[in-house]
Design an enzyme around this catalytic site. Structure first.
Site, PDB file in Angstrom:
ATOM      1  N   LYS A 227       1.834 -10.750   0.062  1.00  0.00           N
ATOM      2  CA  LYS A 227       1.736  -8.696   0.139  1.00  0.00           C
ATOM      3  C   LYS A 227       0.640  -7.509  -0.258  1.00  0.00           C
ATOM      4  O   LYS A 227       0.410  -7.690  -1.337  1.00  0.00           O
ATOM      5  CB  LYS A 227       3.825  -8.269  -0.316  1.00  0.00           C
ATOM      6  CG  LYS A 227       4.066  -7.252  -0.345  1.00  0.00           C
ATOM      7  CD  LYS A 227       4.922  -6.912  -1.915  1.00  0.00           C
ATOM      8  CE  LYS A 227       4.948  -5.227  -1.824  1.00  0.00           C
ATOM      9  NZ  LYS A 227       6.157  -5.187  -2.867  1.00  0.00           N
ATOM     10  N   ASP A 232       2.393   2.052  -3.431  1.00  0.00           N
ATOM     11  CA  ASP A 232       4.006   2.455  -2.892  1.00  0.00           C
ATOM     12  C   ASP A 232       3.566   3.550  -3.553  1.00  0.00           C
ATOM     13  O   ASP A 232       4.440   3.467  -4.678  1.00  0.00           O
ATOM     14  CB  ASP A 232       3.776   0.644  -3.960  1.00  0.00           C
ATOM     15  CG  ASP A 232       6.069   0.445  -3.350  1.00  0.00           C
ATOM     16  OD1 ASP A 232       6.009   1.830  -1.543  1.00  0.00           O
ATOM     17  OD2 ASP A 232       6.280   0.366  -3.445  1.00  0.00           O
ATOM     18  N   LYS A 239       9.524   7.291  -5.143  1.00  0.00           N
ATOM     19  CA  LYS A 239       9.076   7.069  -6.633  1.00  0.00           C
ATOM     20  C   LYS A 239       9.298   7.554  -7.532  1.00  0.00           C
ATOM     21  O   LYS A 239       8.609   8.789  -7.312  1.00  0.00           O
ATOM     22  CB  LYS A 239       8.206   5.926  -6.530  1.00  0.00           C
ATOM     23  CG  LYS A 239       7.974   4.848  -6.051  1.00  0.00           C
ATOM     24  CD  LYS A 239       7.151   3.423  -6.988  1.00  0.00           C
ATOM     25  CE  LYS A 239       7.742   2.360  -5.927  1.00  0.00           C
ATOM     26  NZ  LYS A 239       8.585   1.045  -6.298  1.00  0.00           N
ATOM     27  N   ASP A 250       0.663  -3.453  -6.378  1.00  0.00           N
ATOM     28  CA  ASP A 250       1.745  -3.893  -5.365  1.00  0.00           C
ATOM     29  C   ASP A 250       1.170  -4.893  -4.345  1.00  0.00           C
ATOM     30  O   ASP A 250       2.290  -5.304  -3.966  1.00  0.00           O
ATOM     31  CB  ASP A 250       2.882  -3.269  -5.045  1.00  0.00           C
ATOM     32  CG  ASP A 250       3.613  -3.721  -4.519  1.00  0.00           C
ATOM     33  OD1 ASP A 250       4.404  -3.661  -5.003  1.00  0.00           O
ATOM     34  OD2 ASP A 250       4.831  -2.489  -4.154  1.00  0.00           O
ATOM     35  N   ASP A 309      11.513   2.305   0.577  1.00  0.00           N
ATOM     36  CA  ASP A 309      10.962   1.777  -0.855  1.00  0.00           C
ATOM     37  C   ASP A 309      10.730   0.105  -0.877  1.00  0.00           C
ATOM     38  O   ASP A 309      10.360  -0.639  -2.158  1.00  0.00           O
ATOM     39  CB  ASP A 309      11.544   2.054  -2.285  1.00  0.00           C
ATOM     40  CG  ASP A 309      10.274   2.455  -3.612  1.00  0.00           C
ATOM     41  OD1 ASP A 309       9.225   1.721  -3.256  1.00  0.00           O
ATOM     42  OD2 ASP A 309      11.312   2.227  -4.849  1.00  0.00           O
ATOM     43  N   GLU A 311       9.697  -2.141   1.560  1.00  0.00           N
ATOM     44  CA  GLU A 311       8.732  -2.093   2.136  1.00  0.00           C
ATOM     45  C   GLU A 311       7.831  -3.407   2.144  1.00  0.00           C
ATOM     46  O   GLU A 311       7.225  -3.638   2.812  1.00  0.00           O
ATOM     47  CB  GLU A 311       7.710  -0.970   1.882  1.00  0.00           C
ATOM     48  CG  GLU A 311       6.727  -1.222   1.989  1.00  0.00           C
ATOM     49  CD  GLU A 311       6.864  -1.217  -0.252  1.00  0.00           C
ATOM     50  OE1 GLU A 311       6.101  -1.914  -1.100  1.00  0.00           O
ATOM     51  OE2 GLU A 311       7.780  -0.669  -0.798  1.00  0.00           O
ATOM     52  N   ARG A 313       9.516  -6.577   1.906  1.00  0.00           N
ATOM     53  CA  ARG A 313       9.440  -7.323   2.801  1.00  0.00           C
ATOM     54  C   ARG A 313       9.161  -6.752   4.187  1.00  0.00           C
ATOM     55  O   ARG A 313       9.597  -7.620   5.633  1.00  0.00           O
ATOM     56  CB  ARG A 313      10.673  -7.475   2.727  1.00  0.00           C
ATOM     57  CG  ARG A 313      12.325  -6.306   3.233  1.00  0.00           C
ATOM     58  CD  ARG A 313      13.419  -6.142   2.281  1.00  0.00           C
ATOM     59  NE  ARG A 313      12.800  -5.896   0.422  1.00  0.00           N
ATOM     60  CZ  ARG A 313      14.180  -5.777  -0.202  1.00  0.00           C
ATOM     61  NH1 ARG A 313      15.127  -5.795   0.334  1.00  0.00           N
ATOM     62  NH2 ARG A 313      14.172  -5.738  -1.663  1.00  0.00           N
TER      63      ARG A 313
END
Length: 460
Positions: A227, A232, A239, A250, A309, A311, A313
């Site tokens: 990933k 993010d 957030k 992230d 949020d 995102e 996956r």
């Protein structure tokens, strides 16, 4: 520099013995030590407490030997406190540990000397450890891989966005004569990676799919997926400030996958290797994907966006579907995917999911061998109901927060072919506070465990 090879020692260079001792070991050491050494050690108050140091002076008053207290469990961090506390100089382990334990302890020494100095110079002189020939190359290789993860994760998004992550992949590809490629921006749509594009399209740094290929012949195909969400914000489901503060990390899954690819290539495992990293920034703009949107995926499944949020996956869905198209022998993905995994297992213990029980246990056992633990979590099929959608094939979030790391893994499983052995590792990629050998910041968690498993799987 934290290590010296035996053949790098210069004529006349002083190399001091370093004796690691547990409290019990100290009593055994005293039975063989000279009376003058015993008097010095007892007078100094040395009790072999973990991290405690004692230099024993020679005839000229300078130390001729150092003792360091260690824990009586594990070897990885036994020398970490010594590496931080010893004065500048060269040291050689003076103990009867087997090679496996010396690899672990020597690696911990190197991890303890790590500093992220890209923006703040650190010129403090540090001690160096002389590595014996039987462990030298392995220790250095493992440290380079773990440092790579730390450096990538610690670098702010300003200098580690999708373009810079692509450059990092190219750098490793060039180092090992691998081929690298990048699908960028609108080409993601024409090449059928719509989910990656949807998540990353709002950023000024175009989304992309990074690919590295190495190895030839009839070897089994190993696919690593990471990933690569370089920052993010949470998207339109924004957030708060505290939640956004560490989001440079992230892309920790991508860092792990790239470092693991490096180890596979450096050790020349008999595999064909494919590395896939969907690299995006989950940003906010007028064209950002929205809660309630239904987006297509490479596999043909549609996904209702329950929360922007979630995102990671979504971008992994396209990469996993692509990974399975080449009939791989094994697919492994790394992702900093859910806070739910941290609530369940804490910061130091990655969650391990797999559709093959033997593979999951093989990785967990390998982690125990190299002091890089993971914990097997279930792909509990009844929880699939939590990610059902009335208007799409599935939703990217569960109906409740309960079992969040499981529903995230179940979402990914939709994009993996049942006949493909698959592993998903939900890792934190971060040390929350300073500990010996584990400075606050980016960290590789699960990397060495998976590599040890791959060594066993492909070389016996």
């Amino acid at each position: 520099m934290c290590y010296l090879s035996s053949d790098e020692i210069k004529d006349g260079q002083v190399v001091l013995p370093l004796v690691p001792l547990t409290r019990e070991g100290l009593e055994q050491w005293k039975k063989l030590a000279s009376p003058s050494w015993i008097r010095w050690v007892e007078g100094s108050g040395f009790r072999a407490s973990p991290g405690q140091l004692c230099g024993i002076p020679g005839a000229d008053g300078s130390p001729e030997l150092w003792l360091t207290g260690t824990e009586d469990a594990g070897f990885l961090y036994r020398l970490a406190a010594a590496a931080a506390g010893l004065p500048q100089g060269a040291y050689r382990l003076d103990c009867d540990w087997p090679a496996e334990e010396r690899v672990q302890a020597s690696l911990g020494w190197g991890l303890a000397t790590y500093r992220f100095d890209r923006y703040k110079a650190d010129n403090k002189p540090r001690p160096v450890l002389v590595l014996e020939t039987d462990v030298d190359s392995e220790v250095r290789s493992l440290l380079r891989a773990q440092r790579l993860v730390r450096d990538l994760v610690n670098t702010p998004t300003e200098h580690m966005g999708p373009p810079q992550l692509a450059a990092a992949v190219s750098e490793q590809a060039d180092a090992f004569e691998a081929a690298s490629a990048c699908v960028t921006g609108e080409d993601l749509l024409t090449r059928n990676f719509p989910a990656i594009h949807a998540v990353g399209r709002a950023s000024t740094q175009e989304p992309r799919l990074l690919e590295l290929n190495w190895g030839t012949g009839d070897f089994p195909l190993l696919v690593l997926v990471g990933k690569g969400v370089c920052f993010d914000t949470g998207g339109l489901d924004l957030k708060n400030a505290a939640g956004m503060l560490l989001m440079k990390k992230d892309m920790g899954g991508a860092a792990h996958a790239l470092a693991l690819a490096r180890l596979v290539m450096e050790h020349r495992l008999p595999v064909r290797l494919k590395l896939l990293i969907p690299a995006v920034e989950n940003a906010v703009a007028g064209n950002a994907y929205r809660p309630g949107d239904v987006i297509p995926t490479r596999k043909g499944l549609t996904v209702e966006i329950g929360n922007t949020d979630a995102e990671g996956r979504v971008v992994l869905s396209d990469a996993l579907a692509y990974a399975c198209e080449s009939a791989p022998d094994l697919v492994i993905d790394f992702a900093t995917l859910t806070g739910a995994a941290r609530i369940a297992l804490g910061a130091d213990l990655p969650a391990l999911f797999s559709n093959r029980e033997d593979v999951a246990h093989g990785i967990m056992n390998a982690g125990d061998q190299v002091e890089d633990p993971l914990w097997i979590m279930p792909l509990y099929q009844p929880y699939r109901k939590q990610i059902e959608s009335p208007i799409a094939d599935l939703n990217n979030t569960g109906k409740t927060s309960y079992g969040g790391c499981i529903t995230a893994a179940l979402f990914l499983e939709y994009f993996v072919e049942p006949e493909t052995p698959w592993v998903h590792i939900d890792t934190f990629a971060w040390n929350q506070g300073d500990r010996p050998g584990r400075p606050q910041g980016g960290e590789a968690l699960g990397l060495r465990a998976v590599f040890r498993y791959l060594q066993s799987r492909y070389t016996g």
